[in-house]
Design an enzyme around this catalytic site. Structure first.
Site, PDB file in Angstrom:
ATOM      1  N   GLY A  71       0.810  -1.217   0.000  1.00  0.00           N
ATOM      2  CA  GLY A  71       0.000   0.000   0.000  1.00  0.00           C
ATOM      3  C   GLY A  71       0.843   1.267   0.000  1.00  0.00           C
ATOM      4  O   GLY A  71       0.552   2.230  -0.715  1.00  0.00           O
ATOM      5  N   THR A  72       1.900   1.272   0.802  1.00  0.00           N
ATOM      6  CA  THR A  72       2.754   2.461   0.893  1.00  0.00           C
ATOM      7  C   THR A  72       3.370   2.778  -0.466  1.00  0.00           C
ATOM      8  O   THR A  72       3.351   3.928  -0.919  1.00  0.00           O
ATOM      9  CB  THR A  72       3.875   2.228   1.930  1.00  0.00           C
ATOM     10  N   HIS A 201      -1.829  -7.572   2.428  1.00  0.00           N
ATOM     11  CA  HIS A 201      -1.861  -8.108   3.798  1.00  0.00           C
ATOM     12  C   HIS A 201      -3.003  -7.568   4.643  1.00  0.00           C
ATOM     13  O   HIS A 201      -3.214  -8.025   5.763  1.00  0.00           O
ATOM     14  CB  HIS A 201      -0.508  -7.903   4.509  1.00  0.00           C
ATOM     15  N   CYS A 325       1.262   2.569  13.031  1.00  0.00           N
ATOM     16  CA  CYS A 325       2.452   3.350  12.680  1.00  0.00           C
ATOM     17  C   CYS A 325       2.739   4.426  13.710  1.00  0.00           C
ATOM     18  O   CYS A 325       3.878   4.772  13.941  1.00  0.00           O
ATOM     19  CB  CYS A 325       2.255   4.004  11.321  1.00  0.00           C
TER      20      CYS A 325
HETATM   21  C1  LIG Z   1      -1.804  -0.338   6.016  1.00  0.00           C
HETATM   22  C2  LIG Z   1      -2.148   0.881   5.249  1.00  0.00           C
HETATM   23  C3  LIG Z   1      -1.279   1.384   4.267  1.00  0.00           C
HETATM   24  C4  LIG Z   1       0.082   0.800   4.029  1.00  0.00           C
HETATM   25  O1  LIG Z   1       0.037  -0.438   3.388  1.00  0.00           O
HETATM   26  P1  LIG Z   1       1.338  -1.379   3.436  1.00  0.00           P
HETATM   27  O2  LIG Z   1       1.018  -2.491   2.500  1.00  0.00           O
HETATM   28  O3  LIG Z   1       1.483  -1.837   4.844  1.00  0.00           O
HETATM   29  O4  LIG Z   1       2.492  -0.552   2.972  1.00  0.00           O
HETATM   30  C5  LIG Z   1      -1.678   2.483   3.539  1.00  0.00           C
HETATM   31  N1  LIG Z   1      -2.873   3.064   3.763  1.00  0.00           N
HETATM   32  C6  LIG Z   1      -3.741   2.609   4.676  1.00  0.00           C
HETATM   33  C7  LIG Z   1      -5.058   3.271   4.836  1.00  0.00           C
HETATM   34  C8  LIG Z   1      -3.402   1.509   5.464  1.00  0.00           C
HETATM   35  O5  LIG Z   1      -4.262   1.068   6.382  1.00  0.00           O
END
Ligand SMILES: *Cc1c(COP(=O)(O)O)cnc(C)c1O
Length: 387
Positions: A71-72, A201, A325
């Protein structure tokens, strides 16, 4: 000791069926998807079928799905890529005050290189107002990035209206849908979305994999350079087992969506009611409607969220305060503060996030353990005044 995992907004268990689907791609079909032999072709076919599965879940074309490392990374590629591609058109970006750090920190980085960013406020439920968004648009606006559902308080934004507004003004619209995919029905066509981030995940797939949806015809500049993987937008040898697992997780989420939503919403409502009824001076954070089916966030007067998490952990319950985080730093959640909650109540917040695997029994266990823990913590607090 009984262990109950209720921190599914931080990460989820990988579904057994997902693990089974991944296994052959570690030691049998382990080719590099770019290779011209049978091993490579096998891997490439697996990637394409996963691409179909991800696309199906959000109503996209497979060619609009780019695999990423999560996601990041999807958020970074989307925001930086749109900003760089549109530099000659303008330098203004609109986002909200309650975004995930993956969006907020990317926007702050762009501010350092001359972009202007508007961080829209939210109301008490965590909602961005459409008229605020409309008023924030200038001739210079090139990107609107507003999350679909919030990871801390579960607010679901009206992205369809925002997308329509953006499209009307010829501005790219990105949404971080990491928390909503698999828990809220979403169709990128219907919702007027140009770019969308997903993470494996958070929906019972493996960690370190995700996808960025980019609508066909959207101008985007790569920000990572290397071989030509993922049509040049995300070079690096594809994580084939991870992507295969992610695809399977999307397929399962798609097939069970209605059932999952019903299951989680009913447990969520039972938990919220149970806690608010049993514990005085507790308040629900986030909205009563249009709320993620798996999110519970409650503040308790005169209780430290961190002390609460530790006490719950001692009886085997895994929950969180603020987001994963920010939970290691001792700052009140930027999301709760943005909704107007006092600093004291923001420190006293507990986030419980459910999954399709959460049971009636798990909820019963929390309702048995939580009230006496809150009572004990309050009895030791100088801030606690009983009426
Ligand atoms: C967990 C999360 C992310 C980051 O995703 P990762 O796969 O852990 O890098 C980004 N945005 C939101 C809203 C999240 O909950």
């Amino acid at each position: 000791m009984k262990r109950v995992y209720l921190d599914n907004s931080a990460t989820t268990a990988v579904d057994r069926a997902v693990i089974e689907t991944m296994l052959p791609y570690f030691d049998k079909a382990y080719g590099n998807a770019s290779s011209f032999h049978s091993f490579g072709r096998e891997a490439a076919r697996a990637l394409e079928s996963a691409r179909d599965q991800v696309a199906t879940l959000i109503g996209a074309k497979p060619s609009e799905i780019y695999f990423t490392a999560g996601g990041t990374e999807s958020d970074n590629i989307a925001i930086l890529g749109i900003a760089y591609a549109n530099r000659d058109k303008g330098n203004h970006i609109i986002t909200s005050a309650i975004e995930h750090p993956a969006v907020l920190e990317t926007c702050r980085h762009l501010e350092e290189s001359g972009f202007k960013v508007t961080y829209l406020p939210v109301d008490i439920d965590g909602r961005v107002s459409l008229s605020d968004l409309r008023d924030a648009i200038t001739e210079e606006t090139i990107l609107i990035t507003i999350m679909h559902a919030n990871n801390e308080i579960g607010t679901i934004q009206h992205v369809r209206d925002m997308g329509a507004l953006a499209r009307d003004r010829n501005i790219a619209f990105h949404t971080d849908a990491v928390q909503s995919i698999g828990k809220v029905p979403l169709d990128v066509e219907f919702s007027n979305i140009d770019l969308l981030s997903i993470s494996s995940h958070k929906l019972h797939g493996p960690k370190g994999v995700g996808a960025l949806y980019v609508r066909e015809g959207t101008a985007i500049t790569p920000v990572i350079f290397g071989g030509g993987h993922e049509r040049g937008l995300r070079p690096s040898t594809e994580n084939v087992p991870g992507i295969v697992g992610f695809g399977k997780a999307c397929e399962i989420a798609h097939n069970r969506l209605d059932e999952d939503i019903e299951h989680m919403s009913s447990l969520r409502d039972k938990l919220i009611k149970g806690i608010l009824d049993a514990i005085p001076k507790s308040v629900l954070n986030g909205p009563c409607s249009d709320r993620l089916c798996n999110n519970v966030n409650i503040s308790f007067e005169a209780v430290e969220g961190e002390a609460l998490i530790l006490a719950l952990d001692r009886v085997g319950i895994a929950a969180s305060t603020g987001s994963a985080c920010s939970s290691k730093k001792s700052t009140a959640s930027h999301v709760l503060l943005a909704t107007g909650l006092s600093e004291q109540m923001a420190y006293g917040s507990l986030r419980i996030s459910l999954s399709r695997f959460t049971t009636e029994d798990d909820i019963g266990y929390v309702l048995e353990k939580l009230p006496p823990i809150v009572e004990r913590l309050r009895s030791m607090s100088p801030l606690w005044k009983e009426e």
